[in-house]
Design a protein around this motif. Structure first.
Motif: not given
Length: 347
Positions: A74-89
């Protein structure tokens, strides 16, 4: 050390070219700003605000894959990166699957304003949703840190925070768009874009396909919004335009990759490989689905007998429904399997 020298030399070369071709670069940047202001900002900002409130209100766990999929779509990129990802893993596979373009941009900005055919949004949207679901299931997603608060603040405080976070994200997206559109202008002015597309142009000419197709692909793969604008000006048949647009939206472009790096640690090779396959699947689905929503869409290849065309269309309808059903069943099975595993761990 060599890597730093190459990066420095590349940036110095870009600065020199920006000075040498300042007029076309400035015009391209102004066009990028206009696109961001008139199309991207109004299409994405409301979804960014709503997604931020849902993310922080404490009602739904961020470890829920269905929540991740729905909000990202619904929100569009980069929401997928913000929700599913992290800078540590490393969550490259999940981020690649969930980085998609907002339906508001596809329906309102691209299909309605750029192409002038609002119904063109349907095959593209269905293709993007199915392709993203397939690759999300194949990614066996890991999850980023749980950002939901145990005692969430009031709605108006959440709204204020959501607006601040949404505007900051939109400024980052706008900056990336301006830079990549100016960079595309440099490639066009120096002739590098035509040089890169030349081998593919000759190959497609033998297949009786449009000669501008390689340039459109390279443009859309670098900066998706610029590719959409070029696609709207190319005058291609609607069916071919739908397939190319679906590829652009599912691949996302290098510009969206750069935006995603602010939210997630991504391995570039696997990310681009997955996005390329996802874009190809989305393009094929949109090409097959297009006649169902646009009966008058022109064929891309040579005409075929009407009886064969009707049989093929019926087969494609059955195949598309089967693929959609199979994707839903796979998603449901994955959710049930994860719920069962969680119950066993809790027990």
């Amino acid at each position: 050390m060599k890597k730093q020298v190459v990066i420095f030399a590349f940036c110095a070369l870009c600065c020199g070219l920006f000075v040498l071709y300042s007029a076309p670069a400035l015009e391209a940047a102004q066009q990028g700003f206009s696109l961001w202001r008139d199309a991207v900002l109004p299409a994405l900002l409301p979804f960014f605000i709503c997604a931020h409130i849902m993310q922080n209100c404490g009602a739904v766990s961020l470890h829920n894959p269905l929540f991740l999929y729905v909000v990202s779509m619904i929100s569009g990129a980069p929401t997928g990166a913000r929700l599913a990802g992290s800078l540590e893993e490393d969550h490259t596979a999940a981020v690649a699957a969930l980085n998609a373009v907002s339906p508001m941009f596809i329906a309102g900005s691209f299909a309605g304003r750029i192409m002038g055919y609002p119904q063109l949004a349907w095959p593209i949207l269905i293709a993007q949703l199915v392709a993203a679901a397939v690759f999300f299931l194949l990614s066996k997603p890991g999850f980023g840190p749980a950002l939901a608060r145990p005692n969430p603040p009031s709605f108006f405080r959440l709204l204020r925070e959501a607006m601040a976070a949404g505007v900051a994200s939109m400024l980052s997206i706008g900056g990336a768009m301006l830079f990549f559109m100016a960079f595309m202008a440099l490639l066009q002015e120096t002739g590098l874009l035509s040089l890169l597309a030349m081998p593919f142009t000759k190959l497609l000419a033998k297949a009786s396909l449009p000669e501008q197709l390689p340039s459109l692909l390279l443009t859309g793969m670098l900066e998706m919004v610029t590719g959409c604008k070029a696609l709207g000006e190319a005058g291609l048949p609607l069916r071919q335009a739908a397939a190319l647009a679906a590829f652009f939206f599912s691949f996302g472009g290098i510009c969206i990759l750069v935006q995603s790096l602010a939210f997630a640690r991504i391995r570039l090779g696997p990310y681009l490989g997955r996005k390329l396959l996802q874009g190809c699947l989305s393009a094929l689905l949109a090409y097959f689905l297009c006649p169902l929503f646009l009966p008058d869409a022109q064929a891309v290849f040579a005409p075929i007998p009407s009886s064969l065309g009707q049989n093929a269309l019926s087969a494609l309808l059955v195949g598309g429904i089967s693929l959609l059903g199979a994707s839903c069943m796979l998603l449901l099975s994955a959710l049930l399997g994860r719920a069962k595993d969680r119950l066993q761990r809790d027990g």
